[in-house]
Write a protein that holds these residues in place. Structure first.
Motif, PDB file in Angstrom:
ATOM      1  N   GLY A  34       1.810   1.436   2.249  1.00 33.85           N
ATOM      2  CA  GLY A  34       1.776   0.002   2.562  1.00 33.85           C
ATOM      3  C   GLY A  34       2.408  -0.461   1.175  1.00 33.85           C
ATOM      4  N   HIS A  35       2.329  -1.931   1.326  1.00 33.56           N
ATOM      5  CA  HIS A  35       3.031  -2.869   0.096  1.00 33.56           C
ATOM      6  C   HIS A  35       2.098  -3.334  -0.765  1.00 33.56           C
ATOM      7  N   GLY A  36       2.751  -3.654  -1.894  1.00 35.39           N
ATOM      8  CA  GLY A  36       1.911  -4.171  -3.119  1.00 35.39           C
ATOM      9  C   GLY A  36       1.820  -3.113  -4.136  1.00 35.39           C
ATOM     10  N   GLY A  37       1.456  -3.826  -5.415  1.00 39.27           N
ATOM     11  CA  GLY A  37       1.213  -2.786  -6.550  1.00 39.27           C
ATOM     12  C   GLY A  37       2.198  -2.254  -7.426  1.00 39.27           C
ATOM     13  N   GLN A  38       3.248  -2.608  -7.081  1.00 38.46           N
ATOM     14  CA  GLN A  38       4.434  -2.256  -7.736  1.00 38.46           C
ATOM     15  C   GLN A  38       5.205  -3.111  -8.855  1.00 38.46           C
ATOM     16  N   ASP A  39       5.590  -2.474  -9.937  1.00 33.22           N
ATOM     17  CA  ASP A  39       6.065  -3.544 -11.031  1.00 33.22           C
ATOM     18  C   ASP A  39       7.683  -3.899 -10.726  1.00 33.22           C
ATOM     19  N   LYS A  40       8.113  -4.527 -12.013  1.00 30.60           N
ATOM     20  CA  LYS A  40       9.458  -4.858 -11.331  1.00 30.60           C
ATOM     21  C   LYS A  40      10.521  -3.822 -11.615  1.00 30.60           C
ATOM     22  N   HIS A  41      10.130  -2.412 -11.946  1.00 29.07           N
ATOM     23  CA  HIS A  41      11.040  -1.424 -11.837  1.00 29.07           C
ATOM     24  C   HIS A  41      10.735  -0.464 -10.617  1.00 29.07           C
ATOM     25  N   SER A  42       9.891  -1.169  -9.407  1.00 33.39           N
ATOM     26  CA  SER A  42       9.630  -0.412  -8.480  1.00 33.39           C
ATOM     27  C   SER A  42       8.754   0.712  -8.612  1.00 33.39           C
ATOM     28  N   LYS A  43       8.056   0.772  -9.859  1.00 31.63           N
ATOM     29  CA  LYS A  43       6.935   1.834  -9.847  1.00 31.63           C
ATOM     30  C   LYS A  43       5.737   1.106  -9.601  1.00 31.63           C
ATOM     31  N   GLN A  44       4.785   2.137  -8.982  1.00 28.69           N
ATOM     32  CA  GLN A  44       3.242   1.825  -8.471  1.00 28.69           C
ATOM     33  C   GLN A  44       2.689   1.611  -9.936  1.00 28.69           C
ATOM     34  N   ALA A  45       1.958   0.439 -10.213  1.00 31.36           N
ATOM     35  CA  ALA A  45       1.238   0.211 -11.402  1.00 31.36           C
ATOM     36  C   ALA A  45      -0.005  -0.071 -11.047  1.00 31.36           C
ATOM     37  N   VAL A  46      -0.536  -0.652 -10.071  1.00 37.61           N
ATOM     38  CA  VAL A  46      -1.895  -0.939  -9.789  1.00 37.61           C
ATOM     39  C   VAL A  46      -2.268  -0.350  -8.299  1.00 37.61           C
ATOM     40  N   LYS A  95       3.473   4.152  17.130  1.00 38.50           N
ATOM     41  CA  LYS A  95       2.243   3.922  17.385  1.00 38.50           C
ATOM     42  C   LYS A  95       1.685   4.164  16.049  1.00 38.50           C
ATOM     43  N   ILE A  96       0.671   3.323  15.384  1.00 38.96           N
ATOM     44  CA  ILE A  96      -0.008   3.920  14.173  1.00 38.96           C
ATOM     45  C   ILE A  96      -1.132   4.401  14.711  1.00 38.96           C
ATOM     46  N   GLU A  97      -1.181   5.843  14.390  1.00 39.81           N
ATOM     47  CA  GLU A  97      -2.199   6.476  14.736  1.00 39.81           C
ATOM     48  C   GLU A  97      -3.726   6.814  13.868  1.00 39.81           C
ATOM     49  N   GLU A  98      -3.309   6.391  12.637  1.00 39.68           N
ATOM     50  CA  GLU A  98      -4.291   6.612  11.660  1.00 39.68           C
ATOM     51  C   GLU A  98      -3.662   6.125  10.399  1.00 39.68           C
ATOM     52  N   TYR A  99      -4.836   5.691   9.435  1.00 37.50           N
ATOM     53  CA  TYR A  99      -4.382   5.271   8.141  1.00 37.50           C
ATOM     54  C   TYR A  99      -5.517   5.611   7.210  1.00 37.50           C
ATOM     55  N   TRP A 100      -5.111   5.762   5.803  1.00 38.35           N
ATOM     56  CA  TRP A 100      -6.226   6.104   4.888  1.00 38.35           C
ATOM     57  C   TRP A 100      -5.728   5.613   3.416  1.00 38.35           C
ATOM     58  N   PHE A 101      -6.503   5.613   2.644  1.00 45.99           N
ATOM     59  CA  PHE A 101      -6.508   5.204   1.261  1.00 45.99           C
ATOM     60  C   PHE A 101      -6.278   6.623   0.447  1.00 45.99           C
ATOM     61  N   ASP A 102      -5.425   6.646  -0.388  1.00 47.32           N
ATOM     62  CA  ASP A 102      -4.983   7.739  -1.159  1.00 47.32           C
ATOM     63  C   ASP A 102      -4.445   7.694  -2.340  1.00 47.32           C
ATOM     64  N   ILE A 103      -4.449   8.437  -3.281  1.00 48.05           N
ATOM     65  CA  ILE A 103      -3.979   8.526  -4.669  1.00 48.05           C
ATOM     66  C   ILE A 103      -2.693   9.125  -4.533  1.00 48.05           C
ATOM     67  N   PHE A 129      -2.013   5.902  -8.630  1.00 44.25           N
ATOM     68  CA  PHE A 129      -2.457   4.711  -8.363  1.00 44.25           C
ATOM     69  C   PHE A 129      -2.879   4.859  -6.693  1.00 44.25           C
ATOM     70  N   GLY A 130      -4.149   4.130  -6.160  1.00 39.05           N
ATOM     71  CA  GLY A 130      -4.303   4.134  -4.876  1.00 39.05           C
ATOM     72  C   GLY A 130      -3.278   3.561  -3.730  1.00 39.05           C
ATOM     73  N   VAL A 131      -3.009   4.217  -2.963  1.00 40.20           N
ATOM     74  CA  VAL A 131      -2.136   3.407  -2.091  1.00 40.20           C
ATOM     75  C   VAL A 131      -2.602   3.535  -0.546  1.00 40.20           C
ATOM     76  N   TYR A 132      -2.107   2.641   0.277  1.00 37.21           N
ATOM     77  CA  TYR A 132      -2.391   2.917   1.818  1.00 37.21           C
ATOM     78  C   TYR A 132      -1.510   3.533   2.412  1.00 37.21           C
ATOM     79  N   LYS A 133      -1.757   4.475   3.270  1.00 32.89           N
ATOM     80  CA  LYS A 133      -0.814   5.306   4.076  1.00 32.89           C
ATOM     81  C   LYS A 133      -1.043   5.135   5.511  1.00 32.89           C
ATOM     82  N   TYR A 134      -0.028   5.178   6.418  1.00 29.65           N
ATOM     83  CA  TYR A 134      -0.220   4.946   7.692  1.00 29.65           C
ATOM     84  C   TYR A 134       0.597   5.723   8.502  1.00 29.65           C
TER      85      TYR A 134
END
Length: 636
Positions: A260-272, A317-325, A330-335
């Motif tokens: 999923g999107h969001g949580g990246q800093d200006k260097h495209s690194k996951q930050a939150v 088709k999106i079959e499932e999604y989950w929240f993962d580290i 940092f936590g990210v959503y995966k689809y």
């Protein structure tokens, strides 16, 4: 300091005369087992009917007329001037803000187009094709103007440390088309396949995806209908761009684990940690309602105009999604996206397979090659012969002819008209350019600026360099072509390279016969003549800016007389002879002069009408029977 939160961003990259009658349905996406969401409708059910007399059908559903379909451009409105300067330092921000302030938002109405008849599919393909041609031609036109201004600037300021920033032609072409209401799919938000867009279509610029309505976000990787637009207050995702923008993405072709999107800093690194909102929530809601997702893959590709390509790979088709580290902690959503069945092969896979063939044909395809070069090294690049259907290897029976053989009288007094006296590379002051209407026909990359009745190139009587930019069609074949056996067309031609619109392909060669000679030839029962007069005016479609510039006038100079000769390909021919016929071709014939002055016998040069992916068949419009013979053109 809190890290900057950003969405999944991608870098912006440097007709029939009568419309068919439509009877298919624009269906609402499946809302789940009961077809609803606790009584909350998230999309409208729309019916298109053949009946032009009524505004509602028997079930009191609204009827949308054919000209209200999402894929059809909004009717032409009052033309607007380009409202920003080509060399504005704030170009990107100006263009993006113009998108926001000049036009209304996209429709919030979700529809699905289904049950298209063949005639309707051809119609929509033609609409998309013409829109793409205009976008590609505008980009070339804009970039040529940029090159000219940069050249003048550097000449006038040779000692200056300042250098002009290169124009973003992709953005400006899109802005011009938006100003003139030429973007597609604005009045409906289409779920699933876009009519007229085929799996495997390749695009050089991300803005073109926006112009066609395939993916409506200029930068974000998830395109979705926001909760504020949705009738039930829930976001709905419709497409994603997969390009490795997140380290936790996993792409196995038919199965994708999309981050999923969001949580990246200006260097495209996951930050939150990511949140289940916006596009992330839209993906979850699309999974819940069973709404399919269009997948576009973006990746670097050598030979692309932007060093990157975007390929439409079909629906998932999106079959499932989950929240993962994620890998960054940092936590990210995966689809998990799974490709739906009964679709053509993915275009991204075809691109990679074509690369393998270019590197080593016999390793990529151990069976099927009858020759690794039917030109016998006469062309700059080998022309392969592939047949995995039967034992017919007919193309090996002909002499390969690189250049057209004209009658000797054509060259009488060939040098009397003279050539240019340019020292190196020719400009608009060149004598040949003046014959050509006052301009060189190509840009600095050898792309044709616009089709014309006839183009004059520099030739053997000119003093300019052999690498002059006004000799493009004389350089010969530069793409890896493959003649192949086809169940549909007999023999066909495809390229192993990605071909950019406006590119020169090859000459259509053979032995030229006069009108009288052709009569004798046909009386003897020969049917291997090609008649140039029947090719029509497909050249006029390339570089047609009439929908954008109100003062555009179709080129009518240089004037060419009626072509009354035929090309005999019964014994000698080249790769062009195997191109199949199509009423919606991707290749057109451009008449060119360079080695003689008899305009009744021009060269037949072939150019790409659109961006052509590797392994897609090349086609010409051979036209109908002519007046002075009933023998049809060779159409394989």
């Amino acid at each position: 300091m809190f890290p900057k939160l950003e969405p999944l961003d991608e870098p912006l990259d440097i007709p029939p005369e009568k419309e068919p009658q439509f009877h298919h349905h624009l269906q609402s996406p499946n809302l789940g087992p009961n077809g609803n969401n606790n009584g909350k409708q998230i999309v409208n059910y729309i019916v298109i009917d053949d009946d032009d007399d009524d505004d509602v059908d028997d079930n009191n559903n609204n009827i949308v007329k054919p000209d209200a379909l999402a894929i059809v451009p909004v009717p032409e409105q009052t033309q607007q001037e380009l409202y920003y300067d080509n060399y504005n330092n704030n170009e990107l921000s100006n263009i993006e803000s113009s998108f926001r302030r000049k036009k209304p938002q996209r429709s919030a109405e979700l529809v699905r187009v289904s049950n298209l008849e063949l005639e309707e599919e051809m119609y929509f393909r033609q609409v998309v094709r013409k829109t793409r041609m205009l976008y590609d031609a505008l980009w070339i036109y804009i970039m040529l103007g940029d090159d000219k201004h940069r050249s003048i600037f550097n000449v006038n300021n040779p000692n200056s440390n300042l250098r002009m920033t290169r124009t973003r032609g992709d953005l400006k072409a899109a802005a011009l088309m938006k100003d003139n209401d030429l973007w597609l799919n604005r009045d409906k938000r289409i779920v699933g396949p876009i009519p007229g867009v085929n799996v495997g279509d390749v695009f050089f610029f991300r803005m073109e995806l926006c112009v066609l309505g395939i993916h409506g976000q200029v930068q974000a990787g998830i395109d979705y209908l926001s909760s504020s637009q949705s009738s039930n207050g829930e976001p709905i995702a419709t497409s994603v761009i997969v390009s490795g923008g997140y380290e936790d993405d996993e792409d196995k072709g038919d199965v994708i684990v999309y981050t999923g999107h969001g949580g990246q800093d200006k260097h495209s690194k996951q930050a939150v940690h990511q949140r289940l909102e916006g596009g992330n929530l839209g993906m979850e809601r699309s999974m819940h309602y069973g709404i399919e997702i269009r997948v576009i893959r973006g990746f670097k590709y050598k030979g692309s105009a932007s060093d990157k390509v975007y390929v439409y790979d079909g629906i998932y088709k999106i079959e499932e999604y989950w929240f993962d580290i994620g890998k960054s902690g940092f936590g990210v959503y995966k689809y998990k996206l799974v490709r739906m069945e009964d679709q053509p092969e993915m275009g991204s896979a075809i691109l990679r397979f074509a690369e393998r063939i270019r590197d080593n044909p016999l390793e990529a395809r151990p069976v099927g090659y009858a020759s690794l070069d039917i030109s016998l090294t006469k062309e700059n690049v080998p022309v392969l012969l592939y047949n995995d259907i039967d034992d017919n290897n007919e193309p090996l029976n002909y002499d390969y002819l690189v250049k057209t053989v004209f009658p000797p009288f054509v060259y009488h007094n060939a040098g009397n008209s003279g050539g240019c006296n340019c020292v190196d590379r020719c400009t608009s002051d060149c004598l040949c350019a003046k014959k050509n209407g006052g301009e060189v026909a190509y840009d600095s990359n050898g792309l044709l600026l616009a089709g014309k009745p006839l183009i004059y190139e520099c030739g053997p009587f000119c003093s300019c360099s052999s690498r002059c930019g006004n000799r493009v069609s004389q350089y010969g074949v530069r793409n890896s072509f493959e003649v192949f056996r086809s169940l549909e067309t007999g023999w066909g031609v495809r390229s192993l390279d990605l071909i950019q619109a406006g590119s020169f392909l090859c000459e259509y060669t053979g032995v030229v016969l006069t009108k009288d000679q052709a009569h004798v030839f046909t009386m003897n029962g020969e049917d291997s003549l090609v008649y140039p007069s029947r090719f029509g005016d497909r050249w006029a479609e390339w570089g047609d800016f009439s929908q954008v510039f109100r003062d555009y006038v179709r080129p009518s100079y240089p004037i060419v007389p009626q072509l009354e000769f035929a090309v005999d390909v019964s014994r000698m021919r080249n790769v062009a002879c195997y191109m199949s016929h199509s009423s919606c071709p991707n290749v057109f014939v451009q008449l060119v002069m360079f080695d003689h002055s008899n305009i009744a016998f021009p060269h037949l040069m072939l150019f790409a009408m659109e961006d052509i992916p590797p392994l897609r068949e090349l086609s010409l419009d051979y036209g109908a029977s002519g007046e002075w013979t009933e023998t049809p053109a060779i159409c394989n």
